[in-house]
Scaffold this motif. Structure first.
Motif, PDB file in Angstrom:
ATOM      1  N   THR A  38      -8.258  12.684 -11.989  1.00 58.42           N
ATOM      2  CA  THR A  38      -7.942  12.043 -13.122  1.00 58.42           C
ATOM      3  C   THR A  38      -6.604  11.340 -13.398  1.00 58.42           C
ATOM      4  O   THR A  38      -6.338  10.356 -13.526  1.00 58.42           O
ATOM      5  N   GLN A  39      -5.377  12.210 -12.902  1.00 58.12           N
ATOM      6  CA  GLN A  39      -4.136  11.705 -12.863  1.00 58.12           C
ATOM      7  C   GLN A  39      -3.898  10.557 -11.975  1.00 58.12           C
ATOM      8  O   GLN A  39      -3.401   9.586 -12.217  1.00 58.12           O
ATOM      9  N   VAL A  40      -4.508  10.517 -10.763  1.00 56.49           N
ATOM     10  CA  VAL A  40      -4.299   9.769 -10.011  1.00 56.49           C
ATOM     11  C   VAL A  40      -5.226   8.326 -10.201  1.00 56.49           C
ATOM     12  O   VAL A  40      -4.642   7.516 -10.021  1.00 56.49           O
ATOM     13  N   ALA A  41      -6.388   8.572 -10.589  1.00 53.35           N
ATOM     14  CA  ALA A  41      -6.970   7.246 -11.088  1.00 53.35           C
ATOM     15  C   ALA A  41      -6.277   6.541 -12.463  1.00 53.35           C
ATOM     16  O   ALA A  41      -6.494   5.555 -12.530  1.00 53.35           O
ATOM     17  N   GLY A  42      -5.375   7.519 -13.147  1.00 56.97           N
ATOM     18  CA  GLY A  42      -4.626   6.839 -14.060  1.00 56.97           C
ATOM     19  C   GLY A  42      -3.606   5.986 -13.602  1.00 56.97           C
ATOM     20  O   GLY A  42      -2.921   5.134 -14.327  1.00 56.97           O
ATOM     21  N   ARG A  43      -3.303   5.947 -12.174  1.00 51.97           N
ATOM     22  CA  ARG A  43      -2.160   4.859 -11.765  1.00 51.97           C
ATOM     23  C   ARG A  43      -2.796   3.726 -11.756  1.00 51.97           C
ATOM     24  O   ARG A  43      -1.956   2.602 -11.632  1.00 51.97           O
ATOM     25  N   ALA A  44      -4.015   3.463 -11.731  1.00 56.25           N
ATOM     26  CA  ALA A  44      -4.357   1.906 -11.595  1.00 56.25           C
ATOM     27  C   ALA A  44      -4.635   1.263 -12.940  1.00 56.25           C
ATOM     28  O   ALA A  44      -4.953   2.061 -13.839  1.00 56.25           O
ATOM     29  N   GLY A  45      -4.399  -0.031 -13.003  1.00 57.32           N
ATOM     30  CA  GLY A  45      -4.748  -0.832 -14.274  1.00 57.32           C
ATOM     31  C   GLY A  45      -3.995  -0.422 -15.320  1.00 57.32           C
ATOM     32  O   GLY A  45      -4.366  -0.513 -16.451  1.00 57.32           O
ATOM     33  N   ARG A  46      -2.775  -0.133 -15.162  1.00 57.01           N
ATOM     34  CA  ARG A  46      -1.828  -0.048 -16.295  1.00 57.01           C
ATOM     35  C   ARG A  46      -1.270  -0.958 -17.142  1.00 57.01           C
ATOM     36  O   ARG A  46      -0.884  -0.858 -18.274  1.00 57.01           O
ATOM     37  N   ARG A  47      -1.540  -2.520 -16.576  1.00 58.24           N
ATOM     38  CA  ARG A  47      -1.218  -3.559 -17.148  1.00 58.24           C
ATOM     39  C   ARG A  47      -2.273  -4.507 -17.183  1.00 58.24           C
ATOM     40  O   ARG A  47      -2.321  -5.614 -18.201  1.00 58.24           O
ATOM     41  N   VAL A 104       0.899  -1.044  -0.035  1.00 55.47           N
ATOM     42  CA  VAL A 104      -0.013  -0.031   0.117  1.00 55.47           C
ATOM     43  C   VAL A 104       0.887   1.213  -0.086  1.00 55.47           C
ATOM     44  O   VAL A 104       1.717   1.314   0.829  1.00 55.47           O
ATOM     45  N   LEU A 105       0.667   2.100  -0.897  1.00 53.71           N
ATOM     46  CA  LEU A 105       1.580   3.215  -0.927  1.00 53.71           C
ATOM     47  C   LEU A 105       0.370   4.286  -0.775  1.00 53.71           C
ATOM     48  O   LEU A 105      -0.448   4.752  -1.293  1.00 53.71           O
ATOM     49  N   ILE A 106       0.994   5.172   0.122  1.00 51.74           N
ATOM     50  CA  ILE A 106       0.151   6.284   0.837  1.00 51.74           C
ATOM     51  C   ILE A 106       0.914   7.814   0.565  1.00 51.74           C
ATOM     52  O   ILE A 106       2.016   7.800   0.989  1.00 51.74           O
ATOM     53  N   GLY A 107       0.078   8.569  -0.122  1.00 48.14           N
ATOM     54  CA  GLY A 107       1.044   9.752  -0.404  1.00 48.14           C
ATOM     55  C   GLY A 107       0.193  10.997  -1.103  1.00 48.14           C
ATOM     56  O   GLY A 107      -1.110  10.912  -1.135  1.00 48.14           O
ATOM     57  N   THR A 108       0.832  12.092  -1.149  1.00 47.52           N
ATOM     58  CA  THR A 108       0.424  13.175  -1.705  1.00 47.52           C
ATOM     59  C   THR A 108       0.313  13.485  -3.159  1.00 47.52           C
ATOM     60  O   THR A 108       0.541  12.597  -3.823  1.00 47.52           O
ATOM     61  N   GLN A 109       0.223  14.568  -3.769  1.00 43.86           N
ATOM     62  CA  GLN A 109       0.164  14.819  -5.151  1.00 43.86           C
ATOM     63  C   GLN A 109       1.341  14.397  -5.669  1.00 43.86           C
ATOM     64  O   GLN A 109       1.241  14.178  -7.350  1.00 43.86           O
ATOM     65  N   MET A 110       2.731  14.189  -5.193  1.00 48.53           N
ATOM     66  CA  MET A 110       3.755  13.792  -5.888  1.00 48.53           C
ATOM     67  C   MET A 110       3.611  12.343  -6.457  1.00 48.53           C
ATOM     68  O   MET A 110       4.536  12.012  -7.202  1.00 48.53           O
ATOM     69  N   ILE A 111       2.593  11.601  -6.013  1.00 46.80           N
ATOM     70  CA  ILE A 111       2.394  10.082  -6.557  1.00 46.80           C
ATOM     71  C   ILE A 111       1.055  10.033  -7.576  1.00 46.80           C
ATOM     72  O   ILE A 111       0.954   9.071  -7.929  1.00 46.80           O
ATOM     73  N   ALA A 112       0.576  11.317  -7.667  1.00 47.28           N
ATOM     74  CA  ALA A 112      -0.805  11.428  -8.453  1.00 47.28           C
ATOM     75  C   ALA A 112      -0.519  11.241  -9.972  1.00 47.28           C
ATOM     76  O   ALA A 112      -1.543  11.038 -10.524  1.00 47.28           O
ATOM     77  N   LYS A 113       0.979  11.660 -10.683  1.00 43.56           N
ATOM     78  CA  LYS A 113       0.830  11.611 -11.901  1.00 43.56           C
ATOM     79  C   LYS A 113       2.261  10.844 -12.554  1.00 43.56           C
ATOM     80  O   LYS A 113       3.196  11.016 -11.752  1.00 43.56           O
ATOM     81  N   GLY A 114       1.996  10.489 -13.622  1.00 45.72           N
ATOM     82  CA  GLY A 114       3.245  10.322 -14.375  1.00 45.72           C
ATOM     83  C   GLY A 114       3.833   8.983 -14.070  1.00 45.72           C
ATOM     84  O   GLY A 114       4.657   8.379 -14.853  1.00 45.72           O
ATOM     85  N   LEU A 115       3.898   8.575 -12.826  1.00 49.14           N
ATOM     86  CA  LEU A 115       4.315   7.157 -12.347  1.00 49.14           C
ATOM     87  C   LEU A 115       3.698   6.115 -13.111  1.00 49.14           C
ATOM     88  O   LEU A 115       2.490   5.729 -13.205  1.00 49.14           O
ATOM     89  N   ASP A 116       4.351   5.156 -13.411  1.00 48.35           N
ATOM     90  CA  ASP A 116       3.964   4.001 -14.142  1.00 48.35           C
ATOM     91  C   ASP A 116       4.342   2.720 -13.233  1.00 48.35           C
ATOM     92  O   ASP A 116       5.398   2.353 -12.831  1.00 48.35           O
ATOM     93  N   LEU A 117       3.224   2.378 -12.552  1.00 47.36           N
ATOM     94  CA  LEU A 117       3.188   1.334 -11.347  1.00 47.36           C
ATOM     95  C   LEU A 117       2.174   0.095 -11.774  1.00 47.36           C
ATOM     96  O   LEU A 117       1.220   0.128 -11.767  1.00 47.36           O
ATOM     97  N   PRO A 118       2.930  -0.830 -12.383  1.00 49.11           N
ATOM     98  CA  PRO A 118       2.312  -1.925 -13.034  1.00 49.11           C
ATOM     99  C   PRO A 118       1.345  -2.740 -12.089  1.00 49.11           C
ATOM    100  O   PRO A 118       0.236  -3.424 -12.805  1.00 49.11           O
ATOM    101  N   LEU A 119       1.839  -3.019 -10.891  1.00 47.54           N
ATOM    102  CA  LEU A 119       0.926  -3.913 -10.085  1.00 47.54           C
ATOM    103  C   LEU A 119      -0.038  -3.269  -9.390  1.00 47.54           C
ATOM    104  O   LEU A 119      -0.972  -3.669  -8.591  1.00 47.54           O
ATOM    105  N   VAL A 120      -0.479  -1.946  -9.624  1.00 45.03           N
ATOM    106  CA  VAL A 120      -1.592  -1.183  -8.792  1.00 45.03           C
ATOM    107  C   VAL A 120      -2.825  -1.440  -9.718  1.00 45.03           C
ATOM    108  O   VAL A 120      -3.019  -1.040 -10.769  1.00 45.03           O
ATOM    109  N   SER A 121      -3.830  -2.028  -8.605  1.00 44.14           N
ATOM    110  CA  SER A 121      -4.863  -2.307  -9.271  1.00 44.14           C
ATOM    111  C   SER A 121      -6.126  -1.561  -8.322  1.00 44.14           C
ATOM    112  O   SER A 121      -7.330  -1.420  -9.011  1.00 44.14           O
ATOM    113  N   VAL A 122      -5.667  -0.984  -7.464  1.00 45.60           N
ATOM    114  CA  VAL A 122      -6.825  -0.083  -6.662  1.00 45.60           C
ATOM    115  C   VAL A 122      -6.305   1.313  -6.364  1.00 45.60           C
ATOM    116  O   VAL A 122      -5.089   1.389  -5.930  1.00 45.60           O
ATOM    117  N   VAL A 123      -6.899   2.346  -6.669  1.00 44.66           N
ATOM    118  CA  VAL A 123      -6.642   3.506  -6.222  1.00 44.66           C
ATOM    119  C   VAL A 123      -7.712   4.240  -5.327  1.00 44.66           C
ATOM    120  O   VAL A 123      -8.782   4.164  -5.737  1.00 44.66           O
TER     121      VAL A 123
END
Length: 858
Positions: free
Chosen positions: A706-715, A662-681
């Protein structure tokens, strides 16, 4: 005779930088050229300056001008495009010209000339008893300490600066002291390392070792060098002496003895401070493009190749999260490099720089230089020089990288172009995206603005033909086929569900996690997948409040509520637990000035012991997650946990290696990161910034969600997003739930059109800060009166003045703040000249900060 126009590193009057004429001495002809950093005399001191232009003049005027004294850093040469861009910056943001020029100089180039004092020969022998007390103290210190900078002299004597300066002048008039000048060392310089190289051949090593039998340390040093002997073009390569000292016990005296015997030679070699050392990546293979990607790429490739019909040169790449925008960036850079050009890639957050560097290193090994504030000054200096010399062809960094020395620039990429962090909020308040657009025009470079949630202004400009609008509407994923080939396939965007926290409370759920989010998180952990919990607020709670009288503990210097933080190290004296369930001690922290205080045991206003904390922050979320899912490994990523150098990269690497669930964070984790195993935001509180008194609050909320929602389901396709809110009907949240940028844009544009805010107008913000509120109010009222007079005299009837009023954050670091806004209607031309004339007409602006096109009105 050559005359140089020089912009000096001083402010003379009205906060306008000085530009003076100087004679170029014959020894500096051809060296003091436009863009070069030089030293020039000004009154009785030396100052740095940048040459703007060189002209020829009659020699008859030789004695009327002072002479340039010398060059600064020889590599500090601003190219012509940089000079043009600096002039644009100074005019567009109403800043001193040298302040704009300094952005293009190498890091650490700024130097000051200091006044020094020393005792003369007469001063060294004179009898001190016959001098006045103050002069006696000054001369005594100079006699025992030698020449001293004036500031150090005054500090050590602890007297009035005026009295001490008069004493120095009197000593000089008596011939007992002399005034001089010294230049501070530059903040950064090339790092030189001492090296040792064997002078003997391989056949002579054994006899030499035998001859040194009675000098064991010399023998050990020679043996160490012999074991590491490497040759290049029949020359023995030198080795660092610091490694030898550590492993053999040798020292400088040992090596000097060997040098006298002709066995080794000591040399000095420049070594680079490489921020990417140890970050090697396996070269990758470009994946095949989808149909949409190919269509986008063909338009950009035509512009890079200089096709006649490839206009405009600026592209707005609107692609949903995970649509493959980075692959377009990589191909654009590769095309520019093949054409002998350089590339610039800007990212809004240092956290994003880490992952982008990995992708770029895999595609362009050895060609990348990194520029951002987390690097040491020496590292930034060396990276700057690598770009200046052409050793690196690609610059990646945050907003300041837009000023990197790239004389052959061919393509500029602004990733996440909507981000407010591209706006510099101190000194010259430039916006890196706007600077990049101007730089692209000056260097004939293609500019690619990329975002899944473009700013309203950029999207409006693209819809009106100012930029070429390119769309990537589908998310894609990669896979390896049976034959080992790379394949791409479309993936759906994750479904977004809104949890109405009002109903959660009504049904008896008082947890910070809705039942829907708890269920989704539990299922993800059972499948051994990863989860992101997003909350754009640090700390444990928003404030501490007395439940009897309502008193909130505030910062004495900022008048802002102090935020509750759990102290995870040693509990400070007087701190206490805010909650029986927590194990950490708590303190109160000001997020503006970093003031710390313990939570009071009793209310200072009514003496009640009923002190409670309210609100939540990332620390509280982490503790609650650990309580509900004790088997889950948590990782918190916010400003408190990544304050050390390299922390972003280490945090990212840990999560990618699945060392946390579980990754807990502020806006610095909300955009641009490609995290392949994340399935829930899970978005813990979507209302954090939604109701702030800023016309961009809705846009900021939509973009973040929208950006933080985009971290889920990358693969994978079975991902989901849960947004918790007390305002489920707000249009920004409704649009984010549907991943519908067009719906949000149309509603936001209607609001902006009605109120006259950008893109239908421009704003200029004037902020005054002072030690007392009445003084600020008076200054604001006086400036507003001058503004109304200027608008009436210039017949600018459609311009509007908003304010004066106290700023949203009325006091920061002990300074009261009032502000005024000028709203300017959008005009097809002449607007910049009108604004410049208006600013000149209301000058002087002592004590005022001017922010042209602010990204926030708070």
């Amino acid at each position: 005779m050559q005359i140089a126009e020089v912009a000096l590193r001083v402010a003379l009057k009205h906060n306008v930088g000085a530009t003076l004429s100087y004679r170029v001495p014959d020894r500096l002809r051809g060296l003091a050229v436009p863009g070069q950093l030089v030293w020039a005399p000004l009154r009785n001191r030396r100052v740095q300056g940048v040459v703007l232009a060189i002209t020829e003049a009659e020699s008859a005027n030789r004695d009327t001008l002072r002479e340039i004294e010398g060059l600064g850093d020889p590599e500090a040469l601003i190219p012509p495009s940089g000079l043009q861009l600096a002039n644009w910056l100074a005019a567009a943001y109403h800043a001193p010209l040298y302040e704009a020029l300094a952005l293009f100089l190498p890091p650490g180039a700024a130097q000051e000339s200091e006044v020094t004092w020393r005792a003369t020969a007469a001063g060294l022998s004179v009898e001190l008893g016959g001098l006045p007390e103050r002069e006696r103290a000054v001369l005594y210190l100079l006699r025992i300490r030698g020449e001293l900078p004036e500031r150090q002299l005054f500090t050590e004597l602890r007297g009035s600066d005026t009295d001490l300066r008069e004493a120095c002048v009197m000593l000089a008039e008596r011939g007992l002291a002399a005034r001089g000048a010294s230049v501070q060392a530059p903040g950064a310089r090339p790092r030189v390392e001492r090296m040792a190289r064997l002078l003997i051949s391989a056949d002579d090593i054994a006899p030499t070792l035998n001859s040194l039998a009675r000098a064991p340390r010399q023998q050990a040093a020679v043996r160490w060098l012999a074991e590491r002997m490497q040759t290049s073009a029949e020359t023995v390569l030198p080795m660092p002496v610091r490694d030898m000292y550590a492993e053999t016990g040798a020292d400088a005296a040992v090596l000097q003895a060997l040098e006298r015997k002709g066995i080794v030679v000591l040399e000095q070699h420049e070594t680079l401070r490489d921020p990417l050392a140890g970050s090697r990546r396996v070269p990758d293979v470009p994946p095949p493009l989808t149909v949409a990607q190919r269509r986008v790429w063909e338009s950009i490739a035509a512009a890079l190749d200089g096709a006649a019909d490839a206009q405009p040169q600026t592209f707005l790449l609107h692609g949903v999260t995970g649509s493959g925008k980075t692959e377009i960036y990589l191909r654009a850079i590769a095309r520019a490099l093949r054409r002998g050009r350089q590339a610039l890639a800007l990212v809004p957050e240092i956290a994003l720089t880490e992952q982008l560097i990995r992708r770029f290193m895999a595609r362009f090994p050895g060609q990348i230089a990194v520029l951002h504030s987390s690097l040491s000054l020496g590292e930034r200096y060396d990276e700057w020089r690598r770009l200046r010399r052409g050793d690196a062809r690609i610059a990646i960094g945050s907003r300041s990288a837009v000023f990197a020395p790239l004389p052959d620039l061919g393509v500029i990429i602004v990733d996440e172009e909507h981000e407010p962090t591209y706006k510099h909020d101190g000194g010259l308040r430039y916006h890196a995206r706007d600077v990049a657009l101007q730089l692209g025009e000056l260097t004939s470079s293609a500019v690619i603005l990329g975002s899944a949630t473009p700013s309203v202004e950029s999207y409006y400009a693209a819809r009106n033909g100012q930029y070429a609008l390119l769309d990537l509407p589908n998310r894609i994923g990669g896979s390896v086929g049976a034959d080992g080939s790379l394949r791409t396939r479309e993936l759906p965007l994750p479904p977004v569900r809104i949890a109405d926290m009002r109903r959660e409370l009504q049904s008896g759920n008082r947890s910070i996690f809705s039942r829907r989010l708890q269920s989704a998180l539990s299922q993800a952990l059972e499948r051994n997948e990863q989860v992101i919990l997003f909350l754009n607020r640090r700390g444990a709670a928003s404030f501490a409040l007395c439940r009897d009288c309502g008193h909130v503990t505030t910062c004495p210097a900022c008048d802002a509520p102090l935020v509750v933080h759990y102290d995870e190290d040693v509990p400070p004296e007087g701190s206490r637990r805010p909650d029986a369930d927590t194990t950490e001690y708590s303190v109160l922290v000001c997020h503006s000035c970093n003031y710390h205080a313990p939570i009071p045991a009793i209310c200072p206003q009514c003496l009640s012991p009923r002190i409670r904390t309210f609100g939540i922050g990332t620390q509280r979320v982490e503790i609650e997650a650990q309580r509900l899912w004790p088997e889950a490994r948590t990782l918190r990523w916010d400003r408190d946990t990544v304050s050390r150098k390299g922390a972003h990269g280490r945090m990212l690497e840990r999560f990618l290696r699945h060392e946390a669930d579980v990754l807990i964070g502020t806006q610095m984790i909300a955009k641009g990161l490609d995290l392949p195993l994340v399935s829930v935001v899970g978005v813990i509180a979507a209302d954090t910034g939604l109701h702030l008194p800023d016309f961009r609050s809705g846009e900021r909320t939509f973009q973040l969600l929208t950006q933080v929602a985009g971290r889920a389901g990358r693969r994978t396709a079975d991902a989901q997003v849960v947004i918790q809110t007390y305002s489920p009907d707000h249009y920004a949240l409704q649009a984010a739930q549907e991943h519908d940028y067009q719906r949000f844009y149309e509603q936001e544009l209607a609001f902006r059109r009605q109120t006259g805010y950008p893109p239908f107008g421009r704003l200029v913000r004037f902020v005054y800060a002072g030690g007392s509120e009445p003084a600020c109010q008076r200054a604001a009222a006086e400036l507003a009166e001058r503004m109304y007079t200027a608008l009436e005299r210039r017949r600018l009837d459609d311009w509007r003045i908003i304010g004066p009023a106290p700023a949203f954050r009325q006091r920061v670091r002990g300074r009261w703040r009032w502000h005024i806004f000028v709203r300017i209607p959008t005009a097809p031309s002449g607007q910049s000249a009108l604004l410049l004339g208006f600013l000149e007409s209301i000058s002087p602006l002592y004590g005022w900060t001017i922010d042209v096109d602010p990204v926030s009105v708070l």
